[in-house]
Design an enzyme around this catalytic site. Structure first.
Site, mmCIF file in Angstrom:
data_model
loop_
_atom_site.group_PDB
_atom_site.id
_atom_site.type_symbol
_atom_site.label_atom_id
_atom_site.label_comp_id
_atom_site.label_asym_id
_atom_site.label_seq_id
_atom_site.Cartn_x
_atom_site.Cartn_y
_atom_site.Cartn_z
ATOM 1 C CE1 TYR A 1 2.330 -10.052 4.033
ATOM 2 C CE2 TYR A 1 0.448 -11.433 4.530
ATOM 3 C CZ TYR A 1 1.390 -10.975 3.640
ATOM 4 O OH TYR A 1 1.413 -11.447 2.358
ATOM 5 C CG ASN B 1 13.696 -8.677 -1.751
ATOM 6 O OD1 ASN B 1 13.437 -9.838 -2.023
ATOM 7 N ND2 ASN B 1 14.922 -8.211 -1.782
ATOM 8 C CB VAL B 2 7.388 -7.464 0.906
ATOM 9 C CG1 VAL B 2 6.684 -8.181 -0.241
ATOM 10 C CG2 VAL B 2 7.824 -8.446 1.975
ATOM 11 C CG HIS C 1 6.152 -10.412 -5.115
ATOM 12 N ND1 HIS C 1 5.281 -10.992 -6.008
ATOM 13 C CD2 HIS C 1 7.372 -10.880 -5.447
ATOM 14 C CE1 HIS C 1 5.943 -11.785 -6.830
ATOM 15 N NE2 HIS C 1 7.217 -11.722 -6.521
ATOM 16 C CB CYS D 1 -9.360 -0.812 4.009
ATOM 17 S SG CYS D 1 -10.960 -1.444 4.578
ATOM 18 C CB CYS E 1 -13.010 1.069 1.423
ATOM 19 S SG CYS E 1 -11.726 1.650 2.559
#
Length: 156
Positions: free
Chosen positions: A76, A115-116, A131, A139, A142
């Site tokens: 990522y 698309n991200v 997406h 996180c 949590c």
């Protein structure tokens, strides 16, 4: 641009434009093709697609993250670096202008993307991401949003 189209296609474009003007609610779904023009690689292209080099099961699933969080996090980070200098193209701008124009004409234009990246937002659109969003993390323990700048994230 219309001059480059066949007469049949021009008629179809004009018919579609009339239909869209007459509707109160319009929904548009975009995918990788709209951002590919900005230089963002797609996932499915046979030669250059990200899935031609990697398996989705190894990088883009909760199970992959549970199995190897460092690998997934690195991937990522690499993707963020890949898109960080990309800018919206004419399609992004046209959709943003259309959305703004629709609002002034009492229409509702809903833009949804697979698309991200954030190129639709950079162009001025309000958009829903199917997406997720490359620039928004949570996180894994949590579910709290991670709000620090990405320049401070660890390079793995």
């Amino acid at each position: 641009m219309l001059a480059e189209l066949s007469s049949e296609l021009i008629v179809e474009v004009q018919r579609t434009a009339k239909l869209l003007v007459s509707k109160q609610r319009i929904c548009i779904l975009t995918g990788a093709g709209v951002s590919a023009e900005s230089g963002i690689p797609t996932f499915r292209d046979k030669q250059t697609g990200l899935w031609s080099q990697y398996r989705a099961e190894d990088l883009a699933t909760c199970a992959a993250f549970a199995r190897d969080p460092q690998l997934v996090w690195s991937w990522y980070q690499w993707r963020r670096q890949l898109v960080s200098d990309k800018v919206p193209n004419p399609a992004h701008h046209a959709l943003a202008q259309w959305q703004q124009h629709a609002e002034s004409n009492n229409q509702q234009l809903t833009l949804i993307t697979q698309n991200v990246d954030d190129l639709h937002e950079q162009a001025g659109s309000t958009v829903s991401h199917l997406h997720g969003h490359l620039w928004r993390n949570r996180c894994s323990r949590c579910n709290a949003p991670y709000e620090q700048g990405y320049e401070q994230l660890p390079k793995i």
